[in-house]
Design a protein around this motif. Structure first.
Motif, mmCIF file in Angstrom:
data_model
loop_
_atom_site.group_PDB
_atom_site.id
_atom_site.type_symbol
_atom_site.label_atom_id
_atom_site.label_comp_id
_atom_site.label_asym_id
_atom_site.label_seq_id
_atom_site.Cartn_x
_atom_site.Cartn_y
_atom_site.Cartn_z
ATOM 1 N N ASN A 195 -13.417 -34.587 -9.056
ATOM 2 C CA ASN A 195 -12.804 -33.964 -7.889
ATOM 3 C C ASN A 195 -12.697 -32.463 -8.136
ATOM 4 O O ASN A 195 -12.946 -31.977 -9.236
ATOM 5 C CB ASN A 195 -11.410 -34.550 -7.661
ATOM 6 N N PRO A 230 -7.224 -32.536 -9.038
ATOM 7 C CA PRO A 230 -6.871 -33.950 -8.951
ATOM 8 C C PRO A 230 -5.496 -34.300 -8.402
ATOM 9 O O PRO A 230 -5.389 -35.142 -7.498
ATOM 10 C CB PRO A 230 -7.001 -34.419 -10.412
ATOM 11 N N ASN A 257 -12.907 -33.015 -13.572
ATOM 12 C CA ASN A 257 -12.449 -32.320 -12.379
ATOM 13 C C ASN A 257 -12.608 -30.819 -12.606
ATOM 14 O O ASN A 257 -12.508 -30.336 -13.738
ATOM 15 C CB ASN A 257 -10.988 -32.650 -12.110
#
Length: 352
Positions: free
Chosen positions: A202, A205, A223
């Motif tokens: 991501n 997060p 991430n």
């Protein structure tokens, strides 16, 4: 006549073999969601629910069964829990509930019937819990974050939990001085938890209120902004146990108020953005007994990638320097007593 009767089983057997060799007919039900949920509703497993409605509201209890797939279109990018609504989405380890983009052909096939499409982070928006209740167990969330970056947002008076879930290929990210995780919670600390959940690939997060306790059961991997991003104050007893990434305080004044306590487990790192500081209104009594042991706990700069990974999301572009943040004030009523512990790094120790 007798020979014809003997041939009949052959024809029937041949027909059975041919039917077995054909591709099975896809029995997956696709349900177009064009209206708000206004009465108690259950979404069944094995079905795909396509959110088409702009401003889609859940105004009653919605139960989502294991194996259900929910896809969000550009028109129906958000799901909002309205007053009196709730979401209960309890999947199973071998049969999770999926929330993803309409363009995601890897989950449930080519639902948008375009032949082939590629989903991207931010294809759809978020699940906005507001001040209501939402429970997610064994759920998977892909390609959300259109708007402020969050895929699920718990409001300040909300309730619920996220457990054994996966967030992958979602956005999150900074917006000015604010940091929005793909899971963003301003929830009441006694009414919200996130456990045994993976955050992978991501942008940013997880973001939480400072009063929320976090154990070490969650996993953070690849991430862009590695960390648990924190704002607000500590007003009660709060426990932080995550050591896979740092806790990043994103406000200016990290206050641990009278009667409150922040318990830090071995290996915890707290990072501070530029010009921020920690105020201990009860002095060292606001922290667990390992507060000044560098083998237990460390306090450092947002730019320090050596502890807790790359939290500011710039790769190796920044280097921490003395004065990146102010420090820890153990007597904020007088604003004159900054700590000088071995485990405080890159602070200035004074207020300019």
């Amino acid at each position: 006549m007798k020979s014809k009767l003997y041939l009949l089983p052959l024809f029937l057997g041949l027909a059975f073999l041919l039917s077995c060799g054909e591709d099975p007919i896809d029995q997956t039900e696709i349900v177009e969601v064009n209206n708000n949920i206004t009465e108690a509703t259950t979404w069944s497993g094995g079905s795909i629910y396509v959110i088409n409605k702009y401003d889609f509201y859940v105004d009653a209890d919605l139960t989502i069964m294991p194996g259900a797939i929910i896809k969000f279109t550009e028109t129906g990018a958000n799901m909002t829990i309205g007053s009196g609504g709730s979401i209960t989405a309890n999947g199973e380890a071998s049969n999770p509930i999926i929330f993803t983009s309409y363009a995601d052909d890897s989950k449930g096939g080519d639902t948008n019937d375009d032949g082939s499409s590629t989903a991207s982070a931010g294809d759809w928006g978020l699940i906005d819990v507001g001040a209501e209740n939402a429970e997610f167990t064994y759920c998977e969330f892909y390609y959300g974050g259109l708007g402020n970056g969050s895929t699920i947002e718990y409001g300040s008076n909300s309730q619920g939990f996220v457990s054994n879930c996966l967030f992958k290929h979602n956005l999150g990210g900074p917006s000015g001085n604010y940091f929005f995780g793909v899971l963003h919670s301003e929830a009441n600390p006694d009414n919200f938890s996130v456990t045994n959940t993976r955050f992978e690939n991501n942008t940013l997060p997880l973001s939480i209120n400072a009063d929320i306790s976090i154990d070490g059961s969650n996993v953070f991997s690849e991430n862009q902004y590695q960390g648990i991003f924190v704002d607000g104050t500590v007003n009660d007893t709060t426990n932080w146990g995550e050591t896979n990434v740092a806790f990043v305080y994103t406000g200016q004044n990290f206050q641990i108020n009278d009667g409150a306590k922040l318990n830090l487990e071995t290996g915890v790192v707290i990072k501070f953005v530029s010009n921020s500081e920690m105020y201990l209104y009860n002095g060292i009594n606001n922290l667990s007994s390992n507060y000044n042991d560098p083998s237990e706990v460390n306090y450092t700069s947002f730019n320090d990638d050596t502890m807790g990974g790359d939290s500011n999301g710039d790769g190796n572009a920044s280097t921490p320097t003395v004065g990146d943040w102010y420090g820890i004030d153990v007597d904020p009523y007088n604003r004159a007593n900054y700590a000088d512990w071995e485990n405080i790094h890159y602070d200035s120790g004074s207020v300019s």
